[in-house]
Motif scaffolding. Structure first.
Motif, PDB file in Angstrom:
ATOM      1  N   VAL A 442     -18.650 -27.182 -26.508  1.00 47.42           N
ATOM      2  CA  VAL A 442     -17.411 -27.622 -25.843  1.00 47.42           C
ATOM      3  C   VAL A 442     -17.286 -29.140 -25.928  1.00 47.42           C
ATOM      4  O   VAL A 442     -16.209 -29.672 -26.240  1.00 47.42           O
ATOM      5  N   ILE A 443     -18.352 -29.838 -25.637  1.00 48.11           N
ATOM      6  CA  ILE A 443     -18.329 -31.304 -25.674  1.00 48.11           C
ATOM      7  C   ILE A 443     -18.079 -31.788 -27.107  1.00 48.11           C
ATOM      8  O   ILE A 443     -17.338 -32.758 -27.327  1.00 48.11           O
ATOM      9  N   ARG A 444     -18.663 -31.106 -28.086  1.00 46.92           N
ATOM     10  CA  ARG A 444     -18.480 -31.496 -29.489  1.00 46.92           C
ATOM     11  C   ARG A 444     -17.011 -31.437 -29.889  1.00 46.92           C
ATOM     12  O   ARG A 444     -16.482 -32.385 -30.483  1.00 46.92           O
ATOM     13  N   VAL A 445     -16.320 -30.339 -29.568  1.00 47.34           N
ATOM     14  CA  VAL A 445     -14.903 -30.238 -29.945  1.00 47.34           C
ATOM     15  C   VAL A 445     -14.045 -31.173 -29.090  1.00 47.34           C
ATOM     16  O   VAL A 445     -12.986 -31.624 -29.534  1.00 47.34           O
ATOM     17  N   SER A 446     -14.490 -31.469 -27.881  1.00 55.21           N
ATOM     18  CA  SER A 446     -13.750 -32.409 -27.030  1.00 55.21           C
ATOM     19  C   SER A 446     -13.776 -33.809 -27.640  1.00 55.21           C
ATOM     20  O   SER A 446     -12.771 -34.529 -27.620  1.00 55.21           O
ATOM     21  N   ILE A 447     -14.909 -34.174 -28.182  1.00 56.20           N
ATOM     22  CA  ILE A 447     -15.010 -35.482 -28.862  1.00 56.20           C
ATOM     23  C   ILE A 447     -14.111 -35.490 -30.095  1.00 56.20           C
ATOM     24  O   ILE A 447     -13.358 -36.440 -30.341  1.00 56.20           O
ATOM     25  N   ALA A 448     -14.166 -34.382 -30.863  1.00 58.12           N
ATOM     26  CA  ALA A 448     -13.376 -34.300 -32.094  1.00 58.12           C
ATOM     27  C   ALA A 448     -11.878 -34.290 -31.821  1.00 58.12           C
ATOM     28  O   ALA A 448     -11.083 -34.763 -32.644  1.00 58.12           O
ATOM     29  N   SER A 449     -11.470 -33.783 -30.661  1.00 58.33           N
ATOM     30  CA  SER A 449     -10.034 -33.704 -30.334  1.00 58.33           C
ATOM     31  C   SER A 449      -9.565 -34.883 -29.494  1.00 58.33           C
ATOM     32  O   SER A 449      -8.418 -34.908 -29.044  1.00 58.33           O
ATOM     33  N   GLY A 450     -10.438 -35.860 -29.258  1.00 58.99           N
ATOM     34  CA  GLY A 450     -10.039 -37.043 -28.505  1.00 58.99           C
ATOM     35  C   GLY A 450      -9.927 -36.819 -27.016  1.00 58.99           C
ATOM     36  O   GLY A 450      -9.255 -37.580 -26.318  1.00 58.99           O
ATOM     37  N   CYS A 451     -10.590 -35.774 -26.513  1.00 60.56           N
ATOM     38  CA  CYS A 451     -10.527 -35.456 -25.074  1.00 60.56           C
ATOM     39  C   CYS A 451     -11.673 -36.071 -24.283  1.00 60.56           C
ATOM     40  O   CYS A 451     -11.555 -36.285 -23.073  1.00 60.56           O
ATOM     41  N   ASP A 452     -12.769 -36.289 -24.930  1.00 64.07           N
ATOM     42  CA  ASP A 452     -14.008 -36.623 -24.226  1.00 64.07           C
ATOM     43  C   ASP A 452     -13.863 -37.850 -23.324  1.00 64.07           C
ATOM     44  O   ASP A 452     -14.314 -37.842 -22.173  1.00 64.07           O
ATOM     45  N   LEU A 473      -3.540 -32.430 -14.346  1.00 63.26           N
ATOM     46  CA  LEU A 473      -3.611 -33.239 -15.562  1.00 63.26           C
ATOM     47  C   LEU A 473      -2.208 -33.578 -16.054  1.00 63.26           C
ATOM     48  O   LEU A 473      -1.237 -32.898 -15.719  1.00 63.26           O
ATOM     49  N   SER A 474      -2.123 -34.624 -16.856  1.00 64.42           N
ATOM     50  CA  SER A 474      -0.834 -34.993 -17.438  1.00 64.42           C
ATOM     51  C   SER A 474      -0.497 -34.048 -18.587  1.00 64.42           C
ATOM     52  O   SER A 474      -1.362 -33.314 -19.090  1.00 64.42           O
ATOM     53  N   GLY A 475       0.761 -34.081 -19.016  1.00 60.26           N
ATOM     54  CA  GLY A 475       1.178 -33.216 -20.117  1.00 60.26           C
ATOM     55  C   GLY A 475       0.380 -33.483 -21.375  1.00 60.26           C
ATOM     56  O   GLY A 475      -0.041 -32.556 -22.074  1.00 60.26           O
ATOM     57  N   GLY A 476       0.167 -34.769 -21.679  1.00 62.07           N
ATOM     58  CA  GLY A 476      -0.607 -35.121 -22.869  1.00 62.07           C
ATOM     59  C   GLY A 476      -2.047 -34.657 -22.782  1.00 62.07           C
ATOM     60  O   GLY A 476      -2.628 -34.205 -23.775  1.00 62.07           O
ATOM     61  N   GLU A 477      -2.645 -34.767 -21.612  1.00 61.70           N
ATOM     62  CA  GLU A 477      -4.027 -34.323 -21.417  1.00 61.70           C
ATOM     63  C   GLU A 477      -4.139 -32.814 -21.585  1.00 61.70           C
ATOM     64  O   GLU A 477      -5.100 -32.314 -22.175  1.00 61.70           O
ATOM     65  N   ARG A 478      -3.152 -32.102 -21.068  1.00 59.53           N
ATOM     66  CA  ARG A 478      -3.162 -30.640 -21.225  1.00 59.53           C
ATOM     67  C   ARG A 478      -3.086 -30.254 -22.704  1.00 59.53           C
ATOM     68  O   ARG A 478      -3.766 -29.333 -23.160  1.00 59.53           O
ATOM     69  N   GLN A 479      -2.249 -30.985 -23.458  1.00 56.34           N
ATOM     70  CA  GLN A 479      -2.099 -30.683 -24.882  1.00 56.34           C
ATOM     71  C   GLN A 479      -3.396 -30.931 -25.635  1.00 56.34           C
ATOM     72  O   GLN A 479      -3.795 -30.156 -26.503  1.00 56.34           O
ATOM     73  N   ARG A 480      -4.066 -32.020 -25.292  1.00 56.47           N
ATOM     74  CA  ARG A 480      -5.308 -32.339 -25.991  1.00 56.47           C
ATOM     75  C   ARG A 480      -6.390 -31.302 -25.679  1.00 56.47           C
ATOM     76  O   ARG A 480      -7.199 -30.942 -26.547  1.00 56.47           O
ATOM     77  N   ILE A 481      -6.399 -30.816 -24.455  1.00 56.04           N
ATOM     78  CA  ILE A 481      -7.353 -29.759 -24.093  1.00 56.04           C
ATOM     79  C   ILE A 481      -7.030 -28.471 -24.856  1.00 56.04           C
ATOM     80  O   ILE A 481      -7.930 -27.758 -25.316  1.00 56.04           O
ATOM     81  N   SER A 482      -5.737 -28.177 -25.011  1.00 58.42           N
ATOM     82  CA  SER A 482      -5.349 -26.969 -25.750  1.00 58.42           C
ATOM     83  C   SER A 482      -5.749 -27.085 -27.217  1.00 58.42           C
ATOM     84  O   SER A 482      -6.116 -26.084 -27.851  1.00 58.42           O
ATOM     85  N   ILE A 483      -5.691 -28.296 -27.778  1.00 56.17           N
ATOM     86  CA  ILE A 483      -6.124 -28.505 -29.161  1.00 56.17           C
ATOM     87  C   ILE A 483      -7.643 -28.327 -29.257  1.00 56.17           C
ATOM     88  O   ILE A 483      -8.153 -27.711 -30.195  1.00 56.17           O
ATOM     89  N   ALA A 484      -8.370 -28.855 -28.258  1.00 56.57           N
ATOM     90  CA  ALA A 484      -9.827 -28.663 -28.226  1.00 56.57           C
ATOM     91  C   ALA A 484     -10.174 -27.180 -28.143  1.00 56.57           C
ATOM     92  O   ALA A 484     -11.110 -26.707 -28.801  1.00 56.57           O
ATOM     93  N   ARG A 485      -9.418 -26.456 -27.353  1.00 57.67           N
ATOM     94  CA  ARG A 485      -9.631 -25.009 -27.218  1.00 57.67           C
ATOM     95  C   ARG A 485      -9.432 -24.317 -28.564  1.00 57.67           C
ATOM     96  O   ARG A 485     -10.216 -23.448 -28.954  1.00 57.67           O
ATOM     97  N   ALA A 486      -8.380 -24.721 -29.295  1.00 55.65           N
ATOM     98  CA  ALA A 486      -8.105 -24.135 -30.607  1.00 55.65           C
ATOM     99  C   ALA A 486      -9.201 -24.490 -31.607  1.00 55.65           C
ATOM    100  O   ALA A 486      -9.584 -23.663 -32.448  1.00 55.65           O
ATOM    101  N   MET A 487      -9.717 -25.723 -31.520  1.00 51.66           N
ATOM    102  CA  MET A 487     -10.814 -26.125 -32.410  1.00 51.66           C
ATOM    103  C   MET A 487     -12.053 -25.273 -32.158  1.00 51.66           C
ATOM    104  O   MET A 487     -12.774 -24.887 -33.087  1.00 51.66           O
ATOM    105  N   LEU A 488     -12.315 -24.982 -30.885  1.00 53.65           N
ATOM    106  CA  LEU A 488     -13.483 -24.175 -30.538  1.00 53.65           C
ATOM    107  C   LEU A 488     -13.312 -22.738 -31.049  1.00 53.65           C
ATOM    108  O   LEU A 488     -14.284 -22.103 -31.460  1.00 53.65           O
TER     109      LEU A 488
END
Length: 580
Positions: A442-452, A473-488
C-alpha cells in the motif's frame, strides 16, 4: 403458473432453518396443550365441589395438575421462542447475505434506479420486520389455533350443541376483524411507500447538507424533509384511527363465549338435556378457547404484512441478473472490440446507436465529445456494469458475456471523478484494490501515486479515517487515493473517467506522473474534457449523440473534423483565459 403464497415464500426463505422452526412449532403446540390442563382441572374441581366430594387428595392432585400445566406451558413456550428466535436471526442473516451477494450481479442501472433510502429500508428495516412473522407467527399462531381446535373436538364429543355455543362469538367477532383486513395489505403497502419516501428524504437531506448551507437553502430543504416525515406520521395516524374501532370491537366480542353458553346451557340443563358435568366443563373450557384465539388474532396484521415484505425482498432477489460465463477464461491480451452495440439504460430510450470501435492491447485511447454523448456509457459497458442485448463486446478476443463477472471486474480498473471512499482508514481504502496486499505494498503504490507526502502529514497518517464518502479529505486527495487503489489492483485495462478533474494545478504534474506509472503496459481508456491531456493518445474517438462520429490521432481530427476543431478551440480559449 400461480405464484406461491407469501407465507409459503417466507417459509422458503427460511429453508436453511426448517428443522429448528418445526421444532419450535412442535414445542409451542405441546405448550398450549399443557396450558389447557388448568381448565380441565378447574372444571373437575368445581364439579366435585358441587357434588360435595370430600376427597382431599383429589383436590390436591387437581391443583398440582393445574400448576404443572401452567409451568410446563411457560417452560415450553419460552423454549419454543428461544429455538425460533435463534433460527429466525440465522434466517435474517442469510437473507441479508443473499441480497448483498445479489447486488453485484445486478446491472448497475437497477441499483442506480433504487434510492439509497429505499435500499436501506429493504435490507435493514423490512428484513428486520420479518422477525415477528418467523419467530412468533409460525410457532405461536399455529399453536394458538391448534389448542382451541383440540378443545372444540373434546366439547363436540361431550355435546355438539354446547360445543357450537362455545364458538358463536368467534365468527361474530371475526366479521369486524374482516372489515379491517379487507384493505390491510394495500394500506400496509402504502405505509411502506411513505416510509421509504421519508427515508429517502432523510438520506438526501443529510447527504446534501453542504450544498444546502452553501446556497442558503436550509429553510426550503428542511421544509421538504419535514413534509415527508409529517406525511409518514399522518399516514400511520389515520390508518390506525380507521382500524381502532373495529379491532377493539372484534377483540371485545370474541371472548364473550359465556353470553350464549350460560343462558342456553342453563335451559338445556333444566330440561335434563345435559348434565351438570357437561354444563360446567363447557363453561370452563370455553374460557380456554377465547384466549388463544385472541392471541392468534394478534398475528393477523403480521400475515397481511408478509406479502409486502416478501415482495420487496423478492424485488431484489428475483431481479434479472447479468448473464455471464461461470468458468474462468484465458485472455491472451487486453484488446477491446465493440461491434454494432446499441444500448439504453431503459428500454424506451436508446443512448448508443450501433457503436463499433477497436482498441489494441497496450494502447492509449481517448473518448471525447459533448456532455451526454455516451462516452461514459461506452466505458461502463466495457467494464461490465451493464449487459448489452444488441451487438457484442470482446476483451482479448472473448465475448465479455463468456467472462465471469468476478474475472471481468479483475480485468478492469475504473477510476472516475467521483470514486467512493469508505468510512475506513486510508490504508484500508487503498487496500480495496487488493485485499491481500501488505502494508508495504500500500505504501509503495502511495509513493508512486504521489499520495504518501500528504497522507503522512495527516494526524493519524495512513490510519486516518477518510470519513463517510471521504469527507475528511479534499477532492484532489480523494482522487489521488483512488489512483493509488487502481495501481494496487494492477488490472490490465484501466479506464479514467475524468479522473483528474479535481486535481489542483500545483499537483497536476505529480498526478500526471502517477498516471504515467499506472498505465505502463496497460490498455488505457481516458474520457476527457480537457483535450490538452490526450493529444498524445494513440487514437481518439469522437462520440456525438451516441455514435462514433470520427476517430484518429489529434492532428488528424483537428484537420478534418469540424466538431473536434470547435471543441479544441473552445478548450484552448478557456485555457488561455485561465492563464490570464
Amino acid at each position: 403458473m400461480n405464484e406461491k403464497s407469501p407465507l409459503l415464500r417466507l417459509w422458503e426463505l427460511g429453508n436453511s432453518e426448517h428443522t429448528p422452526l418445526k421444532k419450535s412449532i412442535f414445542l409451542a403446540v405441546i405448550g398450549v396443550l399443557f396450558g389447557m390442563l388448568p381448565y380441565f382441572a378447574a372444571a373437575q374441581i368445581i364439579i366435585s365441589l358441587m357434588k360435595d366430594r370430600h376427597d382431599y387428595k383429589f383436590y390436591v392432585v387437581g391443583a398440582i395438575v393445574a400448576i404443572l400445566g401452567y409451568l410446563l406451558r411457560a417452560v415450553l413456550y419460552a423454549l419454543a421462542l428461544s429455538v425460533s428466535h435463534k433460527a429466525t436471526f440465522s434466517v435474517l442473516k442469510s437473507i441479508r447475505e443473499s441480497i448483498l451477494e445479489k447486488l453485484p450481479k445486478l446491472p448497475l442501472g437497477t441499483i442506480i434506479d433504487t434510492s439509497s433510502g429505499e435500499m436501506k429500508q429493504i435490507i435493514v428495516d423490512q428484513v428486520e420486520s420479518m422477525e415477528r412473522p418467523l419467530a412468533h407467527l409460525l410457532p405461536e399462531m399455529i399453536a394458538n389455533i391448534l389448542g382451541p381446535v383440540c378443545i372444540l373436538i373434546y366439547l363436540l364429543i361431550l355435546d355438539w350443541r354446547m360445543a357450537l355455543l362455545s364458538i358463536i362469538s368467534i365468527p361474530l367477532g371475526s366479521i369486524f376483524m374482516g372489515v379491517v383486513m379487507k384493505n390491510y395489505a394495500a394500506q400496509y403497502e402504502g405505509s411502506v411507500k411513505t416510509n421509504s419516501e421519508m427515508n429517502t428524504a432523510i438520506v438526501e437531506y443529510i447527504s446534501g447538507i453542504e450544498v444546502i448551507k452553501a446556497f442558503n437553502q436550509g429553510k426550503q430543504s428542511y421544509a421538504k424533509f419535514s413534509k415527508k416525515i409529517k406525511a409518514n406520521a399522518f399516514y400511520f395516524y389515520h390508518w390506525m384511527k380507521s382500524c381502532q374501532f373495529f379491532v377493539s370491537l372484534s377483540k371485545s366480542i370474541v371472548p364473550t363465549t359465556l353470553i350464549t353458553i350460560l343462558p342456553v346451557g342453563f335451559l338445556l340443563y333444566q330440561k335434563g338435556s345435559i348434565g351438570v358435568d357437561v354444563f360446567i366443563t363447557t363453561i370452563i373450557l370455553s374460557l380456554g378457547i377465547a384466549g388463544p384465539i385472541i392471541a392468534a388474532m394478534n398475528f393477523v396484521d403480521s400475515l397481511a404484512k408478509v406479502g409486502t415484505i416478501v415482495g420487496s425482498i423478492d424485488v431484489i432477489l428475483k431481479s434479472e441478473e447479468q448473464q455471464h460465463g461461470k468458468e474462468k477464461v484465458e485472455l491472451p491480451d487486453a484488446s477491446i472490440y465493440m461491434d454494432n452495440v446499441s444500448f439504453g439504460y431503459h428500454e424506451d430510450k436508446e443512448i448508443l446507436h450501433q457503436v463499433s470501435l477497436q482498441i489494441p492491447s497496450g494502447s492509449l485511447t481517448a473518448f471525447v465529445g459533448p456532455s451526454g454523448s455516451g462516452k461514459s456509457t461506452i466505458a461502463k459497458l466495457i467494464a461490465g456494469f451493464w449487459d448489452i442485448k444488441q451487438g457484442y463486446i470482446k476483451i482479448g478476443g472473448t465475448d465479455i458475456k463468456d467472462i465471469p463477472l468476478s474475472q471481468l471486474y479483475s480485468e478492469v480498473s475504473f477510476v472516475s471523478q467521483d470514486n467512493y471512499l469508505f468510512d475506513e482508514t486510508i490504508l484500508e481504502n487503498i487496500r480495496m484494490g487488493d485485499t491481500n496486499a501488505s502494508d508495504e505494498d500500500v505504501i509503495r503504490v502511495s509513493i508512486a501515486s504521489g499520495c504518501d507526502d500528504f497522507i503522512r502529514k495527516l494526524d493519524q497518517g495512513y490510519n486516518t479515517v477518510a470519513g463517510s464518502k471521504g469527507t475528511h479529505l479534499s477532492g484532489g486527495e480523494r482522487q489521488r487515493i483512488s489512483i493509488a487503489r487502481a495501481m494496487l489492483k494492477d488490472a490490465p485495462i484501466i479506464i479514467f473517467d475524468e479522473a483528474t478533474a479535481y486535481i489542483d494545478p500545483e499537483n497536476e504534474a505529480i498526478i500526471q506522473q502517477a498516471v504515467g506509472n499506472l498505465i505502463k503496459d496497460k490498455t488505457v481508456i481516458i474520457i476527457a474534457h480537457r483535450l490538452s491531456t490526450i493529444i498524445d493518445a494513440d487514437q481518439i474517438f469522437l462520440i456525438s449523440d451516441g455514435i462514433v462520429d470520427d476517430h484518429g490521432k489529434h492532428d488528424e481530427l483537428l484537420q478534418r473534423n469540424f466538431l473536434y476543431k470547435t471543441m479544441w478551440q473552445a478548450h484552448i480559449g478557456v485555457k488561455d483565459g485561465d492563464e490570464l
